[in-house]
Design an enzyme around this catalytic site. Structure first.
Site, PDB file in Angstrom:
ATOM      1  N   TYR A 141       0.856  -1.186   0.000  1.00 25.96           N
ATOM      2  CA  TYR A 141       0.000   0.000   0.000  1.00 25.96           C
ATOM      3  C   TYR A 141       0.885   1.228   0.000  1.00 25.96           C
ATOM      4  O   TYR A 141       1.727   1.386   0.886  1.00 25.96           O
ATOM      5  CB  TYR A 141      -0.907   0.030   1.243  1.00 25.96           C
ATOM      6  CG  TYR A 141      -2.336  -0.232   0.846  1.00 25.96           C
ATOM      7  CD1 TYR A 141      -3.018   0.692   0.056  1.00 25.96           C
ATOM      8  CD2 TYR A 141      -2.982  -1.408   1.205  1.00 25.96           C
ATOM      9  CE1 TYR A 141      -4.313   0.435  -0.360  1.00 25.96           C
ATOM     10  CE2 TYR A 141      -4.276  -1.658   0.793  1.00 25.96           C
ATOM     11  CZ  TYR A 141      -4.944  -0.730   0.004  1.00 25.96           C
ATOM     12  OH  TYR A 141      -6.205  -0.976  -0.421  1.00 25.96           O
TER      13      TYR A 141
ATOM     14  N   GLU B 268      -0.422   4.603  -0.554  1.00 25.89           N
ATOM     15  CA  GLU B 268      -1.283   5.798  -0.690  1.00 25.89           C
ATOM     16  C   GLU B 268      -0.462   7.049  -0.441  1.00 25.89           C
ATOM     17  O   GLU B 268       0.356   7.098   0.493  1.00 25.89           O
ATOM     18  CB  GLU B 268      -2.451   5.733   0.305  1.00 25.89           C
ATOM     19  CG  GLU B 268      -3.525   4.750  -0.116  1.00 25.89           C
ATOM     20  CD  GLU B 268      -4.672   4.692   0.882  1.00 25.89           C
ATOM     21  OE1 GLU B 268      -4.608   5.372   1.932  1.00 25.89           O
ATOM     22  OE2 GLU B 268      -5.635   3.943   0.607  1.00 25.89           O
TER      23      GLU B 268
ATOM     24  N   ASP C 239      -6.341  14.605 -24.729  1.00 28.85           N
ATOM     25  CA  ASP C 239      -6.324  13.191 -24.325  1.00 28.85           C
ATOM     26  C   ASP C 239      -5.614  12.432 -25.446  1.00 28.85           C
ATOM     27  O   ASP C 239      -6.214  12.112 -26.474  1.00 28.85           O
ATOM     28  CB  ASP C 239      -7.752  12.693 -24.134  1.00 28.85           C
ATOM     29  CG  ASP C 239      -7.811  11.206 -23.785  1.00 28.85           C
ATOM     30  OD1 ASP C 239      -6.778  10.521 -23.912  1.00 28.85           O
ATOM     31  OD2 ASP C 239      -8.900  10.741 -23.397  1.00 28.85           O
TER      32      ASP C 239
ATOM     33  N   THR D 198      -3.367   7.028 -21.863  1.00 30.24           N
ATOM     34  CA  THR D 198      -3.129   5.675 -21.376  1.00 30.24           C
ATOM     35  C   THR D 198      -1.645   5.380 -21.587  1.00 30.24           C
ATOM     36  O   THR D 198      -0.958   6.106 -22.310  1.00 30.24           O
ATOM     37  CB  THR D 198      -3.929   4.625 -22.179  1.00 30.24           C
ATOM     38  OG1 THR D 198      -3.528   4.709 -23.553  1.00 30.24           O
ATOM     39  CG2 THR D 198      -5.422   4.878 -22.080  1.00 30.24           C
TER      40      THR D 198
ATOM     41  N   LYS E 173      -1.273   1.789 -25.159  1.00 28.91           N
ATOM     42  CA  LYS E 173      -1.627   1.742 -26.582  1.00 28.91           C
ATOM     43  C   LYS E 173      -0.332   1.913 -27.402  1.00 28.91           C
ATOM     44  O   LYS E 173       0.549   1.074 -27.275  1.00 28.91           O
ATOM     45  CB  LYS E 173      -2.714   2.773 -26.874  1.00 28.91           C
ATOM     46  CG  LYS E 173      -3.996   2.460 -26.069  1.00 28.91           C
ATOM     47  CD  LYS E 173      -5.136   3.422 -26.311  1.00 28.91           C
ATOM     48  CE  LYS E 173      -6.325   3.056 -25.434  1.00 28.91           C
ATOM     49  NZ  LYS E 173      -7.435   4.034 -25.534  1.00 28.91           N
TER      50      LYS E 173
ATOM     51  N   ARG F 221      -0.942  -1.756 -18.851  1.00 25.92           N
ATOM     52  CA  ARG F 221      -2.228  -1.047 -18.816  1.00 25.92           C
ATOM     53  C   ARG F 221      -2.176  -0.001 -17.717  1.00 25.92           C
ATOM     54  O   ARG F 221      -1.811  -0.298 -16.584  1.00 25.92           O
ATOM     55  CB  ARG F 221      -3.390  -1.998 -18.522  1.00 25.92           C
ATOM     56  CG  ARG F 221      -3.495  -3.186 -19.438  1.00 25.92           C
ATOM     57  CD  ARG F 221      -4.876  -3.799 -19.378  1.00 25.92           C
ATOM     58  NE  ARG F 221      -5.784  -2.969 -20.134  1.00 25.92           N
ATOM     59  CZ  ARG F 221      -5.824  -2.911 -21.460  1.00 25.92           C
ATOM     60  NH1 ARG F 221      -5.014  -3.646 -22.189  1.00 25.92           N
ATOM     61  NH2 ARG F 221      -6.676  -2.113 -22.083  1.00 25.92           N
TER      62      ARG F 221
END
Ligand SMILES: *Cc1c(COP(=O)(O)O)cnc(C)c1O
Length: 439
Positions: free
Chosen positions: A76, A78, A222, A248, A251, A257
């Site tokens: 974790y 955060e 974008d 992203t 691609k 991903r």
């Protein structure tokens, strides 16, 4: 009725064409969970023996592939480097700093947030940073090549914001900047979005910024689809024009991903950080961020630039070969990695849904796609979106694009005839042996 194959003996070992590390990983999983390993082996085999023409997909390097299955998944983290809510984050700070620094170098900008789990999440954070619920957003709708996260009704964007559409010129099927300016003057948006999922032409970011400045709007680019082209200078950069850039990483950028937000504006950057965490996500996927760091490192090499140049050259070659066979391409062609084929130009009865199904049976993976002003519904469509990023990763070049166009045409001309699909499937399986997935 279950379609799951679940016999323990079903895993028959890694495909012998697989690189040694992947084969070892698969054998290891197979020794403990043969049911899952069989599915993984089948998927690996599918990727090895078919041609991937989906414009938004790619094959990552084995370095990126294996980097996302590491110890980094156990943490974790955060918060952000140096400001975490959990102890033990020394090496997570190091890898996230590496990913951020490389992203900034790659896109030549001052700020990067590498935590968004995907492109849509990057857009959620950008919207929350720049807008209040109910604010007006000017964007291209999905039916004309935009993305669902730019304002589709059931999406967060269409739910919480007042979306106004611009559209492509119906004749040229390209962006019409004068028309966009006129709509912007009228609706006075707080945010204008450029960057698309199914647009094959170069985007003029400077022109978009001039429209945004005239009406006092923010500009968001974008670049999910074209990020690899932008990083290599093969498509113009949205910097210094866009206030915020989202993308992203999986691609054309050929990483794991994931999503990414970039900016040159310190105030916007601070807001974006707050809106990624705690605004819209919890703990970051540190294993994916590790993969992003490595993929960005790959993208900074001269080989990556050559790859992107070949992606574009291949798209042009595929487009020309299809036009020669009588297919109509929306906007008449392509400047980037993708093209939108209007199947009606070849045969008025052809639908995207039929073509997608037939081509899959023949070993070519594509997606049906609406074309501008498509009279058919989204699950049928009159178009196919074809892209060259994954084929180029396997080493295909212009001569092979002519063969791909031949295969596409043979299957569609036969209207999915079983014997034709079987024959093409076998030819492609053999052909793929000469173009292995990245090792
Ligand atoms: C693919 C895409 C996205 C979203 O990516 P996900 O990772 O699927 O959430 C966002 N915007 C555009 C323009 C895209 O093409």
């Amino acid at each position: 009725m279950s379609t799951t194959v679940s016999t323990k003996s079903a895993f028959s070992g890694a495909p012998d064409t697989m690189d040694q590390i992947s084969a070892d990983v698969l054998e290891h999983i197979g020794s403990r969970d043969p049911e899952a390993a069989r599915i993984l082996a089948e998927e690996a085999r599918r990727q090895e023996t078919t041609l991937e023409l989906i414009a938004s997909e790619n094959h990552v390097s084995s370095t990126v592939m294996h980097s996302v299955g590491t110890w980094m998944t156990n943490k974790y983290a955060e918060g952000y480097p140096g400001k975490r809510y959990y102890g033990g984050c020394t090496w997570h700070d190091a890898i996230e700093d590496l990913a951020r620094d490389r992203a900034k170098a790659l896109f030549n900008c001052a700020f990067a947030n590498v935590q968004p789990h995907c492109g849509a999440n990057a857009n959620i954070a950008a919207f929350m940073a720049l807008l209040k619920p109910g604010d007006t957003v000017l964007s291209l709708p999905i039916k004309s090549g935009g993305h669902l996260s730019h304002g589709l009704k059931p999406n967060f964007s269409g739910t919480f914001y007042n979306i106004v559409d611009y559209d492509l010129d119906p004749e040229t099927e390209r962006l019409d900047y004068d028309a966009i300016r006129a709509i912007a003057r009228e609706c006075k948006p707080r945010l204008i979005i450029c960057g698309y999922s199914a647009y094959s032409r170069t985007i003029d970011f400077a022109e978009f910024r001039s429209i945004a400045d005239e009406v006092g709007a923010y500009l968001m680019a974008d670049i999910a689809h074209i990020a690899g082209l932008v990083a290599s200078g093969v498509h113009p950069s949205p910097f210094p024009h866009a206030h915020v850039v989202t993308t992203t990483t999986h691609k054309t950028l050929r990483g794991p991903r994931g999503g990414l937000v970039l900016s040159d504006d310190e105030e916007i950057a601070k807001l974006v950080d707050r809106k990624v965490f705690p605004g819209s996500q919890g703990g970051p996927l540190m294993h994916a961020i590790t993969g992003k760091a490595i993929a960005f490192g790959e993208a900074l090499t001269p080989e990556f630039r050559s790859y992107q140049e070949q992606v574009v050259a291949n798209a042009r070659a595929l487009a020309e070969a299809l036009v020669e066979k009588g297919y109509r391409l929306c906007s008449g062609g392509t400047d980037n990695h993708l093209m939108l084929v209007d199947l009606r130009g070849r045969d008025a009865d052809l639908t995207g849904a039929d073509a997608e199904r037939w081509l899959e049976a023949a070993g070519m993976i594509v997606n049906k796609n609406g074309i501008p002003n498509d009279p058919r519904p989204p699950m049928v469509t009159s178009g196919l979106r074809l892209g060259t990023p994954a084929l180029t990763t396997r080493g295909l070049k212009e001569p092979e694009m002519v063969r791909v166009a031949d295969w596409l045409d043979r299957v569609m001309t036969s209207k999915g005839d079983e014997a034709v699909c079987d024959a093409v499937r076998e030819e492609i399986r053999v052909f793929c042996g000469d173009f292995p997935l990245p090792h």
